[in-house]
Design an enzyme around this catalytic site. Structure first.
Site, PDB file in Angstrom:
ATOM      1  N   GLU A   1       4.152  16.729  43.130  1.00 21.67           N
ATOM      2  CA  GLU A   1       3.707  17.305  42.111  1.00 21.67           C
ATOM      3  C   GLU A   1       3.892  17.944  41.736  1.00 21.67           C
ATOM      4  OE1 GLU A   1      -0.855  15.399  43.480  1.00 21.67           O
ATOM      5  OE2 GLU A   1       0.363  16.040  45.677  1.00 21.67           O
TER       6      GLU A   1
HETATM    7  C1  HEC Z   1       2.478  14.462  39.437  1.00 21.40           C
HETATM    8  C2  HEC Z   1       0.943  13.901  39.631  1.00 21.40           C
HETATM    9  C3  HEC Z   1       0.138  14.962  39.426  1.00 21.40           C
HETATM   10  C4  HEC Z   1       0.013  16.599  39.019  1.00 21.40           C
HETATM   11  C5  HEC Z   1       0.766  17.188  38.452  1.00 21.40           C
HETATM   12  C6  HEC Z   1      -1.563  16.798  40.583  1.00 21.40           C
HETATM   13  N1  HEC Z   1      -1.807  15.589  40.339  1.00 21.40           N
HETATM   14 FE1  HEC Z   1      -3.360  15.237  41.787  1.00 21.40          FE
HETATM   15  N2  HEC Z   1      -3.516  13.700  41.909  1.00 21.40           N
HETATM   16  C7  HEC Z   1      -2.434  12.878  41.785  1.00 21.40           C
HETATM   17  C8  HEC Z   1      -2.080  11.552  43.105  1.00 21.40           C
HETATM   18  C9  HEC Z   1      -0.799  10.449  42.539  1.00 21.40           C
HETATM   19  C10 HEC Z   1      -3.481  11.803  43.226  1.00 21.40           C
HETATM   20  C11 HEC Z   1      -3.813  10.813  44.233  1.00 21.40           C
HETATM   21  C12 HEC Z   1      -2.655  11.065  45.511  1.00 21.40           C
HETATM   22  C13 HEC Z   1      -2.961  10.486  46.751  1.00 21.40           C
HETATM   23  O1  HEC Z   1      -4.450   9.964  47.080  1.00 21.40           O
HETATM   24  O2  HEC Z   1      -2.049  10.536  48.072  1.00 21.40           O
HETATM   25  C14 HEC Z   1      -4.007  13.219  43.359  1.00 21.40           C
HETATM   26  C15 HEC Z   1      -5.529  13.249  43.285  1.00 21.40           C
HETATM   27  C16 HEC Z   1      -5.741  14.577  42.976  1.00 21.40           C
HETATM   28  C17 HEC Z   1      -7.470  14.225  43.246  1.00 21.40           C
HETATM   29  C18 HEC Z   1      -7.902  13.401  44.153  1.00 21.40           C
HETATM   30  C19 HEC Z   1      -9.549  13.016  43.672  1.00 21.40           C
HETATM   31  C20 HEC Z   1      -9.862  12.220  44.207  1.00 21.40           C
HETATM   32  O3  HEC Z   1     -10.366  11.304  44.235  1.00 21.40           O
HETATM   33  O4  HEC Z   1      -9.624  11.954  45.681  1.00 21.40           O
HETATM   34  C21 HEC Z   1      -7.839  15.535  42.620  1.00 21.40           C
HETATM   35  C22 HEC Z   1      -9.644  16.441  43.225  1.00 21.40           C
HETATM   36  C23 HEC Z   1      -6.205  16.124  41.771  1.00 21.40           C
HETATM   37  N3  HEC Z   1      -5.376  15.027  42.297  1.00 21.40           N
HETATM   38  C24 HEC Z   1      -6.341  17.263  41.000  1.00 21.40           C
HETATM   39  C25 HEC Z   1      -5.381  18.535  40.909  1.00 21.40           C
HETATM   40  C26 HEC Z   1      -5.217  19.426  40.949  1.00 21.40           C
HETATM   41  C27 HEC Z   1      -6.337  20.432  40.703  1.00 21.40           C
HETATM   42  C28 HEC Z   1      -4.121  19.563  39.876  1.00 21.40           C
HETATM   43  C29 HEC Z   1      -3.144  21.202  40.221  1.00 21.40           C
HETATM   44  C30 HEC Z   1      -3.350  22.409  40.241  1.00 21.40           C
HETATM   45  C31 HEC Z   1      -3.308  18.363  40.629  1.00 21.40           C
HETATM   46  N4  HEC Z   1      -4.140  17.272  40.973  1.00 21.40           N
HETATM   47  C32 HEC Z   1      -2.169  17.887  40.103  1.00 21.40           C
HETATM   48  C33 HEC Z   1      -1.772  13.145  41.036  1.00 21.40           C
HETATM   49  C34 HEC Z   1      -0.766  14.686  40.291  1.00 21.40           C
END
Ligand code: HEC
Ligand code: HEC
Length: 331
Positions: free
Chosen positions: A130
């Site tokens: 990420e």
């Molecule tokens: C490169 C892409 C990427 C970035 C950058 C990213 N995310 Fe995500 N996010 C994902 C992915 C893919 C998942 C699911 C991963 C998993 O479940 O293993 C996720 C899951 C989540 C979830 C959980 C949602 C759920 O329903 O379970 C949250 C809340 C979230 N991200 C918030 C953020 C925040 C706040 C940031 C910045 C600080 C961020 N993400 C940065 C791709 C990203």
């Protein structure tokens, strides 16, 4: 005898009256799905700071990726493609869920590996796929921005540090609620809010048993379940098994936890372009049909699938205000 009957009547009357006396919303229908709150009372200055950080590419080591690169502000807080491109490479095999309503999930991520939104942010900053950053480097970089530093100092006693950065992002996330869906309005007693089709779809959603997993405020997000409760979805899928397909097993090493995932919220299902953790399906009707087959052991007739789809569409609420703001061009 007569006195006992009177006491019973009195107790019943008290029980019936209590909810209205205690100020609870008396009109909400007694259903296994609950409406989302209509608003959140967060400190606007913190929300604004969190909103800025959410789009700030300095959060990633490369300076190329922000939270909103994957959770798009112009696409319902989720990804438009099957998989997001992370700091280093393509995300192999796991779909980016929406951040809207994520506060109502009992755990975060598909495998539920963290509980709170704060833990989620902490994990994401350092996750190689990420943002691939580390806190020391990130705080050093952000503190060089005098304007940002001052904003933090005005709001947080301790100024800009790890806790205040996490807190600002989480405070912003707490405002992301898609209130006022047709379904929620119906739950609150607005009889005409739901179309006949959506109502029939909801009845089927309950009678087939979808509701046993997708329920509560988020229509999901409050329990774990195996993908393929009634058949092996992964053998039939015709694709190599990946680590991300193992779900809860990667955390516990228990054979029983293989392919067990957090049941996803269906609040935004009707706007997904891809379905399931592996983005293996690109049509909502097909996703419903697969759920019927692998979770319930039933072949759902076409007409029922169409009605369930109408119900899922009725779950779409208003977009939170941040999603109509123009996107900041980040540095
Ligand atoms: C490169 C892409 C990427 C970035 C950058 C990213 N995310 Fe995500 N996010 C994902 C992915 C893919 C998942 C699911 C991963 C998993 O479940 O293993 C996720 C899951 C989540 C979830 C959980 C949602 C759920 O329903 O379970 C949250 C809340 C979230 N991200 C918030 C953020 C925040 C706040 C940031 C910045 C600080 C961020 N993400 C940065 C791709 C990203
Ligand atoms: C035994 C629990 C269970 C039952 C019953 C169940 N589901 Fe699911 N549902 C899940 C799980 C777990 C997932 C996530 C699977 C995955 O990603 O591999 C899911 C995913 C979905 C998705 C995709 C969401 C997304 O964001 O990709 C939809 C749509 C869905 N279910 C609808 C339904 C419908 C409609 C029914 C009834 C016909 C149903 N489900 C019955 C557990 C269940």
């Amino acid at each position: 005898m007569c006195r006992d009957a009177l006491i019973v009547v009195f107790c019943l009357a008290t029980l019936l009256l209590l909810p209205s006396l205690s100020g609870a919303e008396p009109k909400i229908r007694d259903e296994p799905i609950r409406p989302l709150p209509l608003s959140s009372a967060e400190n606007p200055a913190k929300v604004d700071l969190g909103w800025q950080l959410f789009q700030d590419k300095r959060l990633s080591a490369s300076g190329q990726v922000s939270c909103s690169s994957c959770h798009r502000l112009d696409y319902y807080g989720m990804e438009r493609e099957a998989f997001s491109i992370g700091a280093n490479e393509q995300f192999e095999g796991i779909k980016t869920p929406t951040v809207i309503n994520s506060q109502f999930n009992f755990r975060q991520f598909w495998d539920g590996r963290v509980v709170t939104l704060a833990e989620q942010v902490e994990a994401t900053i350092e996750n190689q796929l990420e943002l691939n950053n580390n806190w020391q480097q990130l705080l050093f970089r952000l503190r060089q921005d005098g304007v940002l530093r001052q904003q933090f100092e005005q709001i947080y006693e301790q100024g800009l540090d790890k806790n205040s950065v996490v807190d600002a992002i989480v405070t912003f996330e707490r405002t992301l609620i898609s209130s006022n869906s047709a379904f929620d309005r119906w739950l609150r007693g607005e009889e005409s809010a739901l179309s006949k089709k959506a109502l029939q779809g909801y009845a089927l959603f309950k009678s087939y048993g979808c509701i046993s997993c997708h329920q509560g405020q988020n229509v999901g997000g409050n329990m774990f379940a195996r993908m393929g409760a009634m058949g092996n979805y992964f053998i039939d899928r015709n694709d190599d098994m990946k680590r991300s397909d193992l779900g809860l097993f990667t955390l516990t090493d228990h054979e029983d936890d293989k392919h067990v995932f957090k049941v996803p919220s269906l609040r935004f299902a009707a706007l997904n372009r891809y379905f399931f953790h592996d983005a293996s399906v690109d049509s909502l009707q097909e996703a419903i049909q697969i759920m019927g087959k692998y979770q319930l052991g039933r072949k759902l007739p076409e007409k029922d699938i169409v009605l369930i789809e109408a119900f899922l569409k009725s779950l779409l609420g208003d977009l939170p205000p941040a999603f109509s703001k123009p996107t900041v061009v980040s540095q």
